[in-house]
Design an enzyme around this catalytic site. Structure first.
Site, PDB file in Angstrom:
ATOM      1  N   ARG A 166       0.831  -1.226   0.000  1.00 12.31           N
ATOM      2  CA  ARG A 166       0.000   0.000   0.000  1.00 12.31           C
ATOM      3  C   ARG A 166       0.860   1.268   0.000  1.00 12.31           C
ATOM      4  O   ARG A 166       0.511   2.282   0.620  1.00 12.31           O
ATOM      5  CB  ARG A 166      -0.970   0.038   1.193  1.00 12.31           C
ATOM      6  CG  ARG A 166      -1.986  -1.061   1.207  1.00 12.31           C
ATOM      7  CD  ARG A 166      -2.950  -0.965   0.025  1.00 12.31           C
ATOM      8  NE  ARG A 166      -3.965  -1.972   0.121  1.00 12.31           N
ATOM      9  CZ  ARG A 166      -3.842  -3.221  -0.375  1.00 12.31           C
ATOM     10  NH1 ARG A 166      -2.756  -3.574  -1.035  1.00 12.31           N
ATOM     11  NH2 ARG A 166      -4.821  -4.091  -0.252  1.00 12.31           N
TER      12      ARG A 166
ATOM     13  N   SER B 145     -11.071  -0.617   2.738  1.00 11.47           N
ATOM     14  CA  SER B 145     -10.320  -0.776   3.996  1.00 11.47           C
ATOM     15  C   SER B 145      -9.916   0.597   4.500  1.00 11.47           C
ATOM     16  O   SER B 145      -9.206   1.319   3.797  1.00 11.47           O
ATOM     17  CB  SER B 145      -9.052  -1.587   3.758  1.00 11.47           C
ATOM     18  OG  SER B 145      -9.379  -2.804   3.153  1.00 11.47           O
TER      19      SER B 145
ATOM     20  N   GLU C 169      -5.284   3.776   5.820  1.00 13.69           N
ATOM     21  CA  GLU C 169      -4.917   3.589   4.408  1.00 13.69           C
ATOM     22  C   GLU C 169      -5.520   4.735   3.592  1.00 13.69           C
ATOM     23  O   GLU C 169      -4.936   5.203   2.618  1.00 13.69           O
ATOM     24  CB  GLU C 169      -5.474   2.244   3.931  1.00 13.69           C
ATOM     25  CG  GLU C 169      -5.256   1.987   2.461  1.00 13.69           C
ATOM     26  CD  GLU C 169      -5.895   0.680   1.999  1.00 13.69           C
ATOM     27  OE1 GLU C 169      -5.737  -0.363   2.661  1.00 13.69           O
ATOM     28  OE2 GLU C 169      -6.573   0.719   0.959  1.00 13.69           O
TER      29      GLU C 169
HETATM   30  C1  LIG Z   1     -15.418  -0.607  -1.785  1.00 15.14           C
HETATM   31  C2  LIG Z   1     -13.933  -0.347  -1.920  1.00 15.14           C
HETATM   32  C3  LIG Z   1     -13.072  -1.417  -2.029  1.00 15.14           C
HETATM   33  C4  LIG Z   1     -11.680  -1.203  -2.180  1.00 15.14           C
HETATM   34  N1  LIG Z   1     -10.873  -2.284  -2.297  1.00 15.14           N
HETATM   35  C5  LIG Z   1      -9.538  -2.109  -2.464  1.00 15.14           C
HETATM   36  C6  LIG Z   1      -8.667  -3.230  -2.627  1.00 15.14           C
HETATM   37  O1  LIG Z   1      -9.092  -4.378  -2.658  1.00 15.14           O
HETATM   38  N2  LIG Z   1      -7.336  -2.987  -2.783  1.00 15.14           N
HETATM   39  C7  LIG Z   1      -6.829  -1.721  -2.802  1.00 15.14           C
HETATM   40  O2  LIG Z   1      -5.609  -1.571  -2.956  1.00 15.14           O
HETATM   41  N3  LIG Z   1      -7.634  -0.638  -2.650  1.00 15.14           N
HETATM   42  C8  LIG Z   1      -8.965  -0.796  -2.491  1.00 15.14           C
HETATM   43  N4  LIG Z   1      -9.794   0.292  -2.326  1.00 15.14           N
HETATM   44  C9  LIG Z   1      -9.211   1.647  -2.325  1.00 15.14           C
HETATM   45  C10 LIG Z   1      -9.292   2.350  -3.711  1.00 15.14           C
HETATM   46  O3  LIG Z   1     -10.092   1.631  -4.580  1.00 15.14           O
HETATM   47  C11 LIG Z   1      -7.894   2.481  -4.331  1.00 15.14           C
HETATM   48  O4  LIG Z   1      -7.023   3.141  -3.451  1.00 15.14           O
HETATM   49  C12 LIG Z   1      -7.936   3.258  -5.647  1.00 15.14           C
HETATM   50  O5  LIG Z   1      -6.696   3.174  -6.302  1.00 15.14           O
HETATM   51  C13 LIG Z   1      -8.317   4.715  -5.450  1.00 15.14           C
HETATM   52  O6  LIG Z   1      -8.530   5.294  -6.719  1.00 15.14           O
HETATM   53  P1  LIG Z   1      -9.182   6.749  -6.826  1.00 15.14           P
HETATM   54  O7  LIG Z   1      -9.040   7.198  -8.228  1.00 15.14           O
HETATM   55  O8  LIG Z   1     -10.559   6.721  -6.300  1.00 15.14           O
HETATM   56  O9  LIG Z   1      -8.201   7.557  -5.850  1.00 15.14           O
HETATM   57  P2  LIG Z   1      -8.421   8.888  -5.029  1.00 15.14           P
HETATM   58  O10 LIG Z   1      -9.105   8.583  -3.734  1.00 15.14           O
HETATM   59  O11 LIG Z   1      -9.019   9.946  -5.865  1.00 15.14           O
HETATM   60  O12 LIG Z   1      -6.891   9.257  -4.711  1.00 15.14           O
HETATM   61  C14 LIG Z   1      -6.101   8.365  -3.957  1.00 15.14           C
HETATM   62  C15 LIG Z   1      -4.660   8.872  -3.936  1.00 15.14           C
HETATM   63  O13 LIG Z   1      -4.110   8.859  -5.256  1.00 15.14           O
HETATM   64  C16 LIG Z   1      -3.646  10.164  -5.610  1.00 15.14           C
HETATM   65  N5  LIG Z   1      -3.894  10.307  -7.063  1.00 15.14           N
HETATM   66  C17 LIG Z   1      -5.065  10.098  -7.716  1.00 15.14           C
HETATM   67  N6  LIG Z   1      -4.882  10.237  -9.051  1.00 15.14           N
HETATM   68  C18 LIG Z   1      -3.567  10.543  -9.232  1.00 15.14           C
HETATM   69  C19 LIG Z   1      -2.762  10.824 -10.377  1.00 15.14           C
HETATM   70  N7  LIG Z   1      -3.239  10.792 -11.619  1.00 15.14           N
HETATM   71  N8  LIG Z   1      -1.443  11.120 -10.172  1.00 15.14           N
HETATM   72  C20 LIG Z   1      -0.917  11.144  -8.925  1.00 15.14           C
HETATM   73  N9  LIG Z   1      -1.631  10.886  -7.799  1.00 15.14           N
HETATM   74  C21 LIG Z   1      -2.937  10.590  -7.959  1.00 15.14           C
HETATM   75  C22 LIG Z   1      -4.439  11.110  -4.740  1.00 15.14           C
HETATM   76  O14 LIG Z   1      -3.759  12.344  -4.580  1.00 15.14           O
HETATM   77  C23 LIG Z   1      -4.528  10.300  -3.454  1.00 15.14           C
HETATM   78  O15 LIG Z   1      -3.336  10.411  -2.717  1.00 15.14           O
HETATM   79  C24 LIG Z   1     -11.179   0.112  -2.194  1.00 15.14           C
HETATM   80  C25 LIG Z   1     -12.078   1.200  -2.119  1.00 15.14           C
HETATM   81  C26 LIG Z   1     -13.431   0.974  -1.987  1.00 15.14           C
HETATM   82  C27 LIG Z   1     -14.368   2.145  -1.928  1.00 15.14           C
END
Ligand SMILES: Cc1cc2nc3c(=O)[nH]c(=O)nc-3n(C[C@H](O)[C@H](O)[C@H](O)COP(=O)(O)OP(=O)(O)OC[C@H]3O[C@@H](n4cnc5c(N)ncnc54)[C@H](O)[C@@H]3O)c2cc1C
Length: 339
Positions: free
Chosen positions: A158, A227, A323
């Protein structure tokens, strides 16, 4: 650009929050027009599924929304590049449909392709680090595109360089995966280990979806960010003394000799599974997930998270690190252990 932009649709906790300025560039030239106006503090937002807005005001938001998928292949592997604004699960689906194998275990993880390297998304025995070839990175200072190969991304559990020394120094424009044509299903994880060894990638994909849907609340029905805490990794001495008291405690040995514990189990054993505090709570099925039953205030989740941290610390002497990224009006904040 939008001023005073409302963000309820942009976070999986469905919290209302307003940012002073919202930029959503779709191309590099649009981005280059924005960069000179981007004043600190600002936050790069993907789909907001790993982000908690802790206040009703946030920083300025930059949401890069570049689209496109390109594929190159040779006899041995497929090099698949996806722009940051693509949706991760749709990319997994696209791969399965086109017989590009290797990310089917990462089905149904919400969020954007651009965020996937940031915390090195992982599930069911596969991590992004296992399949990544390189990341295209736009550096704000030099206004240039750089290529970071797998090792330069400093992936860990992570974690990556993007959360640390490169945070807010630029953003991920494109992610390139290297998918081997000598594919073998990764069925090591509990739940997948009952599948036959000659299972297809499509069947693994479907199984992962079925398991996830049975275990995790869907954010569109019960808002959450997956998580909330990381699984803690402890020294062997600490593990041994806990194991004496809790022989049934799940534990996963790491390559460095330390032991990863299950944060959800620690929360459950602290008696917090299903706990409800006003309009927020600890999920009834998966204790690692904090859910929003209708709160409009991110502080409710913050207070609940602190409550969980305090109880787990009191019972196990382990401090759970979030996380989820916690964004205030001044930038990212940490929930640190009080001395
Ligand atoms: C129901 C549920 C289940 C999940 N299951 C998992 C799982 O099994 N495994 C897992 O690892 N995660 C899981 N997650 C967490 C999430 O899905 C991941 O962390 C995902 O990668 C977040 O993507 P996002 O675009 O929504 O990120 P955001 O929440 O928008 O951003 C997350 C981080 O990434 C940065 N960021 C976003 N885009 C960029 C970019 N283009 N360049 C640089 N930095 C950037 C942001 O600044 C922030 O620090 C889960 C979430 C939910 C809601």
């Amino acid at each position: 650009m939008h001023n005073q932009y409302e963000l309820t649709q942009h976070n999986s906790f469905a919290l209302p929050a307003i940012c002073p300025a919202f930029y959503q560039p779709k191309t590099l030239s649009e981005l280059e027009d924005i960069v000179p106006h981007l004043s600190s503090p600002f936050y790069i937002l993907g789909e907001g599924s790993n982000t908690l807005f802790t206040e009703q005001a946030t920083t300025t938001i930059l949401q890069p929304n570049f689209k496109g998928i390109t594929v190159k292949e040779n006899d041995d592997f497929v090099l698949l590049s996806a722009k940051c604004g693509e949706n991760w699960h749709e990319l997994v689906k696209y791969c399965v449909e086109n017989n590009y194998h290797g990310i089917e275990n990462l089905a149904l993880i919400p969020g954007s392709v651009g965020a996937s390297p940031v915390q090195n998304i992982g599930a069911y025995g596969t991590e992004l680090a296992d399949v990544i070839d390189h990341v295209s990175w736009y550096e704000f200072d030099t206004k240039t595109l750089k290529t970071l190969d797998q090792s330069a991304c400093q992936f860990a559990y992570r974690d990556s360089i993007f959360k640390n020394s490169l945070a807010n120094k630029g953003f991920i424009v494109e992610v390139t995966l290297r998918l081997s044509k000598q594919w073998q299903a990764n069925l090591t994880y509990r739940g997948l280990d009952t599948l036959p060894v000659d299972v297809s990638a499509k069947e693994v994909f479907q199984k992962v979806i079925d398991i996830r849907q049975s275990k995790l609340p869907a954010p569109d029905k019960l808002p959450n960010a997956g998580s909330f805490f990381k699984n803690p990794v402890v020294e062997i001495k600490c593990f041994n003394s806990l194991k004496e008291q809790y022989p049934d405690m799940p534990a996963y040995p790491q390559k460095d000799g330390r032991i990863k514990l299950a944060a959800g189990w620690l929360i459950e054993k602290s008696g917090l599974k299903g706990l409800r505090k006003g309009n927020v709570g600890v999920d009834k099925t998966q204790a690692l997930v904090l859910v929003n039953y209708g709160s409009k205030d991110g502080q409710d989740i913050v207070q609940l998270a602190k409550h969980v941290q305090e109880h787990v610390l009191a019972k196990f002497d382990i401090f759970l690190q979030p996380e989820v990224r916690l964004l205030s009006s001044k930038g990212l904040i940490q929930l640190t252990q009080s001395k």
